[in-house]
Design a protein around this motif. Structure first.
Motif, PDB file in Angstrom:
ATOM      1  N   LEU A 111       0.802  -1.195  -0.147  1.00 45.75           N
ATOM      2  CA  LEU A 111      -0.308  -0.042  -0.092  1.00 45.75           C
ATOM      3  C   LEU A 111       0.709   1.139  -0.021  1.00 45.75           C
ATOM      4  O   LEU A 111       0.511   2.186  -0.604  1.00 45.75           O
ATOM      5  N   GLU A 112       1.912   1.161   0.735  1.00 45.00           N
ATOM      6  CA  GLU A 112       2.932   2.304   0.684  1.00 45.00           C
ATOM      7  C   GLU A 112       3.693   2.704  -0.741  1.00 45.00           C
ATOM      8  O   GLU A 112       3.600   3.872  -0.976  1.00 45.00           O
ATOM      9  N   ALA A 113       3.745   1.489  -1.086  1.00 45.46           N
ATOM     10  CA  ALA A 113       4.397   1.749  -2.563  1.00 45.46           C
ATOM     11  C   ALA A 113       3.501   2.153  -3.495  1.00 45.46           C
ATOM     12  O   ALA A 113       3.790   3.065  -4.387  1.00 45.46           O
ATOM     13  N   ARG A 118       1.331   6.602  -6.823  1.00 45.51           N
ATOM     14  CA  ARG A 118       0.390   7.512  -7.087  1.00 45.51           C
ATOM     15  C   ARG A 118       0.870   9.112  -6.707  1.00 45.51           C
ATOM     16  O   ARG A 118       0.344   9.646  -7.705  1.00 45.51           O
ATOM     17  N   ALA A 119       1.468   9.304  -5.918  1.00 48.88           N
ATOM     18  CA  ALA A 119       1.881  10.866  -5.596  1.00 48.88           C
ATOM     19  C   ALA A 119       2.925  11.041  -6.670  1.00 48.88           C
ATOM     20  O   ALA A 119       2.843  12.271  -7.056  1.00 48.88           O
ATOM     21  N   SER A 124       3.743  14.348 -11.716  1.00 49.76           N
ATOM     22  CA  SER A 124       4.393  14.417 -13.110  1.00 49.76           C
ATOM     23  C   SER A 124       3.641  15.417 -14.187  1.00 49.76           C
ATOM     24  O   SER A 124       2.511  15.703 -14.144  1.00 49.76           O
ATOM     25  N   PRO A 125       4.475  16.354 -14.795  1.00 52.66           N
ATOM     26  CA  PRO A 125       3.902  17.212 -15.742  1.00 52.66           C
ATOM     27  C   PRO A 125       3.589  16.341 -17.161  1.00 52.66           C
ATOM     28  O   PRO A 125       2.767  16.770 -17.976  1.00 52.66           O
ATOM     29  N   ALA A 126       4.147  15.119 -17.033  1.00 52.93           N
ATOM     30  CA  ALA A 126       3.683  14.217 -18.263  1.00 52.93           C
ATOM     31  C   ALA A 126       2.234  13.669 -18.123  1.00 52.93           C
ATOM     32  O   ALA A 126       1.842  13.209 -17.035  1.00 52.93           O
ATOM     33  N   ALA A 127       1.523  13.286 -19.267  1.00 52.85           N
ATOM     34  CA  ALA A 127       0.284  12.655 -19.197  1.00 52.85           C
ATOM     35  C   ALA A 127       0.681  11.145 -19.085  1.00 52.85           C
ATOM     36  O   ALA A 127       1.343  10.490 -19.817  1.00 52.85           O
ATOM     37  N   ILE A 128       0.177  10.638 -17.969  1.00 53.77           N
ATOM     38  CA  ILE A 128       0.502   8.972 -17.337  1.00 53.77           C
ATOM     39  C   ILE A 128      -0.808   8.334 -17.272  1.00 53.77           C
ATOM     40  O   ILE A 128      -1.744   8.810 -16.455  1.00 53.77           O
ATOM     41  N   VAL A 129      -1.089   7.321 -17.560  1.00 50.82           N
ATOM     42  CA  VAL A 129      -2.402   6.519 -17.406  1.00 50.82           C
ATOM     43  C   VAL A 129      -1.826   5.052 -17.097  1.00 50.82           C
ATOM     44  O   VAL A 129      -0.766   4.446 -17.740  1.00 50.82           O
ATOM     45  N   THR A 130      -2.637   4.325 -16.485  1.00 42.38           N
ATOM     46  CA  THR A 130      -2.621   2.881 -16.194  1.00 42.38           C
ATOM     47  C   THR A 130      -3.774   2.110 -16.785  1.00 42.38           C
ATOM     48  O   THR A 130      -4.839   2.856 -16.323  1.00 42.38           O
ATOM     49  N   PHE A 136      -9.763  -0.597 -19.290  1.00 43.80           N
ATOM     50  CA  PHE A 136     -10.335   0.511 -18.615  1.00 43.80           C
ATOM     51  C   PHE A 136      -9.267   1.158 -17.821  1.00 43.80           C
ATOM     52  O   PHE A 136      -8.471   0.550 -17.236  1.00 43.80           O
ATOM     53  N   ILE A 137      -9.392   2.429 -17.873  1.00 42.70           N
ATOM     54  CA  ILE A 137      -8.218   3.502 -17.071  1.00 42.70           C
ATOM     55  C   ILE A 137      -8.547   3.205 -15.675  1.00 42.70           C
ATOM     56  O   ILE A 137      -9.431   3.484 -14.812  1.00 42.70           O
ATOM     57  N   GLU A 138      -7.306   2.883 -15.044  1.00 42.84           N
ATOM     58  CA  GLU A 138      -7.179   2.730 -13.507  1.00 42.84           C
ATOM     59  C   GLU A 138      -6.799   3.682 -12.773  1.00 42.84           C
ATOM     60  O   GLU A 138      -6.881   4.111 -11.595  1.00 42.84           O
ATOM     61  N   LEU A 139      -5.578   4.431 -13.250  1.00 49.16           N
ATOM     62  CA  LEU A 139      -5.082   5.607 -12.908  1.00 49.16           C
ATOM     63  C   LEU A 139      -4.699   6.745 -13.892  1.00 49.16           C
ATOM     64  O   LEU A 139      -4.237   6.342 -14.932  1.00 49.16           O
ATOM     65  N   ALA A 140      -4.889   7.783 -13.610  1.00 47.31           N
ATOM     66  CA  ALA A 140      -4.625   8.880 -14.559  1.00 47.31           C
ATOM     67  C   ALA A 140      -4.342  10.232 -13.610  1.00 47.31           C
ATOM     68  O   ALA A 140      -5.135  10.462 -12.874  1.00 47.31           O
ATOM     69  N   ASN A 141      -3.242  10.784 -14.150  1.00 49.10           N
ATOM     70  CA  ASN A 141      -2.761  12.108 -13.352  1.00 49.10           C
ATOM     71  C   ASN A 141      -3.529  13.526 -14.077  1.00 49.10           C
ATOM     72  O   ASN A 141      -4.276  13.209 -15.016  1.00 49.10           O
ATOM     73  N   ARG A 142      -3.459  14.459 -13.197  1.00 46.06           N
ATOM     74  CA  ARG A 142      -3.965  15.822 -13.910  1.00 46.06           C
ATOM     75  C   ARG A 142      -3.564  16.038 -15.437  1.00 46.06           C
ATOM     76  O   ARG A 142      -4.516  16.448 -16.059  1.00 46.06           O
ATOM     77  N   ALA A 143      -2.491  15.834 -15.750  1.00 43.63           N
ATOM     78  CA  ALA A 143      -1.889  15.920 -17.023  1.00 43.63           C
ATOM     79  C   ALA A 143      -2.712  15.295 -18.123  1.00 43.63           C
ATOM     80  O   ALA A 143      -2.810  15.838 -19.155  1.00 43.63           O
ATOM     81  N   ALA A 144      -3.102  14.083 -17.775  1.00 42.97           N
ATOM     82  CA  ALA A 144      -3.771  13.138 -18.784  1.00 42.97           C
ATOM     83  C   ALA A 144      -5.161  13.813 -18.910  1.00 42.97           C
ATOM     84  O   ALA A 144      -5.882  13.529 -19.792  1.00 42.97           O
ATOM     85  N   VAL A 145      -5.869  14.114 -17.490  1.00 43.95           N
ATOM     86  CA  VAL A 145      -7.171  14.703 -17.892  1.00 43.95           C
ATOM     87  C   VAL A 145      -7.259  15.828 -18.668  1.00 43.95           C
ATOM     88  O   VAL A 145      -7.910  15.958 -19.559  1.00 43.95           O
ATOM     89  N   ASP A 146      -6.219  16.858 -18.139  1.00 41.53           N
ATOM     90  CA  ASP A 146      -6.070  18.128 -19.355  1.00 41.53           C
ATOM     91  C   ASP A 146      -5.809  17.633 -20.824  1.00 41.53           C
ATOM     92  O   ASP A 146      -6.523  18.245 -21.691  1.00 41.53           O
TER      93      ASP A 146
END
Length: 302
Positions: A111-113, A118-119, A124-130, A136-146
């Motif tokens: 969980l810590e990892a 996630r942090a 990250s300034p780059a768009a990242i998704v898993t 289906f997208i499990e994880l997406a940062n703010r740059a990916a949403v933008d």
């Protein structure tokens, strides 16, 4: 669902209540065991308080608790005293406690990892998704949403095919080898706008489930018109010979020319010539474009 509820017992904020409950259960078992002597032996019930406390105690304390509970079970037993039985009871009680402790410790580390990852992704300034094994997208940062601008403002839970169809094909690699590759493809924003994306992605496994992680860049303004001259979905699939298929298969898996040559036991110049033939047949100019064409049109052959 029940497993998640059980994990909450060993959350750090529950340390004091759980240890108090564990102590109370141990005392209650000892009293009842003494009261029912010599009719019933309840020594096995000591497993439960030991497993409860194991999530918060160091290893030596778990072993000591197992030894104390084994002594209590032996004292209130109707059987004659036995060092061998005491030893086995200690091993059983302490062993179960140590096993639970390792499970809880490993879960906390996992969980810590995940939180650290996630942090890192979120900042990250780059768009990242898993993407999970169902696409289906499990994880997406703010740059990916933008970048992809989903209509509801949420990428997580949406199919990746709605934004990057070619990336969905990469996930559904039937033999599920781990590979890394890059490609340039068409992307679709939530408002219907098209853009050109450079995608760097890697497949991996979480347990038995294949997953994919990708870094996405918008290169629409950097890509000259006509550069992406790869065949469209409606174009007839081009025919490839055996060597071209072998080279293309390894190219998609992220291997360099030298590695492809070694695996196919041919010269590096032969690999380069085959790649040039693939570029000509596919109507593309770069390796990333060729990977995209392979994933779009030749996935069943790779």
């Amino acid at each position: 669902m029940h497993m998640l509820a059980l994990e909450r017992v060993w959350e750090e904020r529950n340390r004091t209540p759980v240890l108090l409950v564990s102590g109370a259960i141990t005392l209650a078992v000892a009293v009842v065991d003494w009261w029912t002597k010599p009719y019933v032996s309840l020594g096995f019930i000591y497993l439960f308080p030991i497993m409860l406390a194991a999530g918060f105690l160091p290893r030596w304390a778990i072993a000591l608790l197992g030894f104390v509970c084994a002594i209590l079970a032996e004292i209130f037993s109707s059987l004659d005293r036995s060092i061998i039985r005491l030893s086995f009871e200690t091993l059983a009680l302490a062993g179960c406690g140590l096993f639970v402790a390792e499970l809880v410790r490993n879960r906390r580390m996992s969980l810590e990892a995940q939180e650290r990852l996630r942090a890192l992704v979120e900042t990250s300034p780059a768009a990242i998704v898993t993407v999970n094994d169902r696409g289906f997208i499990e994880l997406a940062n703010r740059a990916a949403v933008d970048l992809m601008a989903p209509r509801d403002g949420q990428l997580v839970g949406n199919p990746i095919a709605a934004f990057l169809p070619e990336l969905h094909h990469a996930l559904r690699w039937e033999e599920a080898p781990q590979f890394r590759a890059s490609m340039q493809c068409r992307g679709h924003r939530g408002n219907g706008e098209l853009f050109t994306a450079d995608v760097w992605f890697s497949t991996y496994k979480e347990g038995q489930s294949p997953k994919l992680a990708a870094i996405i860049g918008d290169v629409s303004e950097e890509t000259p018109a006509g550069l992406n001259s790869a065949p469209s979905d409606d174009d007839e699939r081009i025919s490839l010979n055996g060597r071209e298929l072998d080279v293309l298969r390894l190219l998609v898996q992220g291997f360099a020319n030298k590695q492809i040559a070694a695996k196919l036991e041919i010269s590096e110049s032969a690999v380069k010539n085959t790649l040039q033939q693939l570029f000509t047949k596919s109507g593309v100019r770069t390796r990333s474009q060729l990977v995209r064409v392979a994933l779009e049109h030749h996935r069943n052959l790779l």
